[in-house]
Design an enzyme around this catalytic site. Structure first.
Site, short mmCIF file in Angstrom:
data_model
loop_
_atom_site.label_atom_id
_atom_site.label_comp_id
_atom_site.label_asym_id
_atom_site.label_seq_id
_atom_site.Cartn_x
_atom_site.Cartn_y
_atom_site.Cartn_z
N SER A 150 0.70 -1.28 0.08
CA SER A 150 0.02 -0.09 0.09
C SER A 150 0.76 1.31 -0.04
CB SER A 150 -1.02 -0.07 0.95
OG SER A 150 -2.09 0.97 1.10
N ASP A 311 -8.50 -6.43 -4.21
CA ASP A 311 -8.04 -5.47 -3.87
C ASP A 311 -8.93 -4.34 -4.88
OD1 ASP A 311 -7.04 -3.11 -3.27
OD2 ASP A 311 -5.06 -3.77 -3.34
N HIS A 344 -7.86 -5.33 -0.12
CA HIS A 344 -6.54 -4.61 -0.14
C HIS A 344 -5.89 -5.15 1.03
CE1 HIS A 344 -3.77 -1.40 -0.65
NE2 HIS A 344 -4.08 -0.74 0.72
#
Lengths: 369, 369
Positions: A150, A311, A344
């Site tokens: 991320s 995601d 995610h």
């Protein structure tokens, strides 16, 4: 095996850095942790980058009584993926955060008061600029790898493009070359939730603006999970405590968002949340270049990319685009799409799936060295 | 051609209805509009169902000076898809709404004050129960079709399962047999935004709680659009008025959500928004049945379904599931997946794509009659 008890370290750079905005941020303190030992050649250092609301406490425990290990403890320790018998692992808290590194909660030396909104807007590149000072100070000329998911992946991308001679490889998980307008929108409404909280007082609060920050975090959780994982975890179950026709009755998923939102208030500062949300939204690997291709033409180190099928915050196609771009430039890039329902958050949960691939990649990097 | 000037009508049912919750809601007023004329056989009536924040003003204008036509004017009028030279088209505002039909803003006859949160929680089935009284009063035994998108599609599904003898067909667009936990979550954070607004005062406000309601609507807009449509419309452009390093600087998409959020405050009541959000989340076509299959075993009329590729609020697979279930039961069902970048909003924008298919469907229904 766990790395055991780890002590947080701290370093201050008095002259600070010049930010992308042109402003100077000084001094800069960075809080960090290290695990394992640096070898004589100084060639076994791995920098792990944390995500939005993460911290430097990557692995191990604070003291013997601590039973909550660091955020990625599962992959760091003797015999683990990032084997601390072999590697010197570093994790540093980003600037802008509220976990010890300089951020909006720090004292502005010019005023003697908390920065709050007088803190400058920072970019992911600025975070890495500050980290570079730390890595230099540790005497490391070349990191064996920089790894993160991320926002951590964005930092790894910045190392690869801005400091191409100082890394031997990078591992980028669940990241993006630039968040989509949909991802920006979801952060925008999270910011808005804090702005709406009258106790936020344009950043001049004594106590975290709890209702606004909890809601902002609740919105975040929606983006960290997926339609699939929510179905598996909650389905459409209604809270057993509530009647279905109660006006304030909640679905279980609703209660989960609420519960986690309010828990977050105790551990994260609202202004830091806002500044880092901004950094995420502004992130563009091509910042200052004509194109991603021009940015990636700087890259020297092999990059291994991971994306996760469910995601939807940073969808797989965005990662694939980066790997394709590097390949077209003749750069070594590996792209792995992992089937996962976790959304995610998968990058934190699917380590058993990607561990063998990471292991192989690191082996090749060391062999080539 | 436009239907021209249309006057709103209103009807009150003193004895009201018994709601799914077991409570009685009485009296019930319904506001509605009609276009075209009912034929002698009373066989040409089409009921169009509006979505969450829609109203009875489906087509035409309020007066000669009005230049904002009804919400689905593009498909209703002489020569248009729902040709008012041939069909008698009806649209009624749902209970729970704030556009004239009985809802939380109505006066509770027992107290002489606005219902506010003393209004009962209602379901989509309750909305249709109330509509059934209207259709009976208009002397229509069998509707030629019931057509609607999103919450309007849910209402069409309720007609198909609860009043199978009273419709000759149904057309369901961008809808779902039951919203997913992800869709529920997005409504949950919208509700939370209103609850957080101190001016909401548990529903006892004089003026709409504007910051909370605007944010709630902003969240809604994210779900109505898609990653694709946001990319096409806004990309990552930063507002030209703001500096990229301004703390309060906005991306264009952020400004759009803000602008539309605050505009919404002038036209929709916060409590109505909350009640209807609840109705959406609670919606389950199988409510009171063992399964969707058992619910659909009631269906007698052919149903035409439309889903849109980029609709992530009520994803296509959910509509496909309904069509498949009906087919397995040997019921006539048509499923059309329309390629569109417009997200959930596509049902309002892609009428040129689906018009020929709807036309053919209606022709077949009338031929079979």
């Amino acid at each position: 095996m766990s790395v055991g008890v780890v002590k947080e370290q701290s370093i201050t750079f008095e002259s600070g850095i010049r930010l992308d905005s042109g402003r100077i941020l000084a001094p800069i303190t960075l809080v960090y942790e290290t695990y394992g030992s640096l070898d004589k050649q100084r060639s076994n250092a791995i920098l792990v980058e944390h995500a939005w609301t993460g911290d430097a406490h990557l692995a191990g425990k604070r003291d013997d009584a601590d039973n909550k290990p660091g955020w990625w403890d599962a992959i760091v320790g003797p015999g683990r993926l990032l084997d601390t018998d072999r590697y010197f692992v570093i994790c540093s808290n980003v600037i802008g955060s509220c976990y010890g590194s300089t951020g909006p909660t720090s004292i502005n030396p010019k005023t003697g008061k908390r920065y709050n909104l007088s803190f400058p807007v920072i970019t992911v590149r600025d975070m890495v600029r500050a980290q570079k000072l730390l890595i230099d100070t540790l005497g490391i000329d070349k990191l064996l790898t920089v790894m993160g998911g991320s926002m951590g992946g964005m930092q790894a991308l910045e190392w690869a493009t801005q400091y191409p001679d100082n890394i031997a490889s990078a591992i980028v998980l669940a990241s993006t070359p630039r968040p989509s307008p949909q991802a920006i929108s979801l952060n925008a409404v999270a910011r808005w939730a804090i702005f709406n909280d009258p106790t936020w007082r344009k950043g001049e609060y004594k106590h975290n603006p709890k209702d606004g920050l909890a809601l902002a975090r609740g919105i975040g959780h929606i983006t960290f999970l997926s339609d699939e994982s929510m179905n598996a975890k909650f389905g459409r179950r209604f809270s057993a405590k509530d009647g279905q026709f109660d006006f304030f009755g909640q679905f279980e998923v609703e209660r989960y968002l609420n519960y986690n939102g309010y828990n977050f208030v105790d551990r994260f500062d609202a202004n830091s949340f806002l500044y880092l949300a901004k950094s995420l939204d502004l992130y563009d690997v091509a910042w200052g270049y004509e194109s991603m291709s021009e940015a990636f033409s700087q890259v020297k180190a092999p990059i291994q990319f991971y994306a996760f099928t469910s995601d939807w915050l940073y969808p797989a196609y965005q990662t694939e685009e980066m790997a394709d771009c590097l390949k077209k430039l003749g750069k070594p890039a590996e792209y792995h799409l992992i089937t996962s329902a976790y959304g995610h958050d998968a990058f934190l949960l699917e380590h058993e799936t990607f561990a063998p691939l990471v292991r192989g990649f690191l082996k090749d990097i060391q062999a080539a060295d």
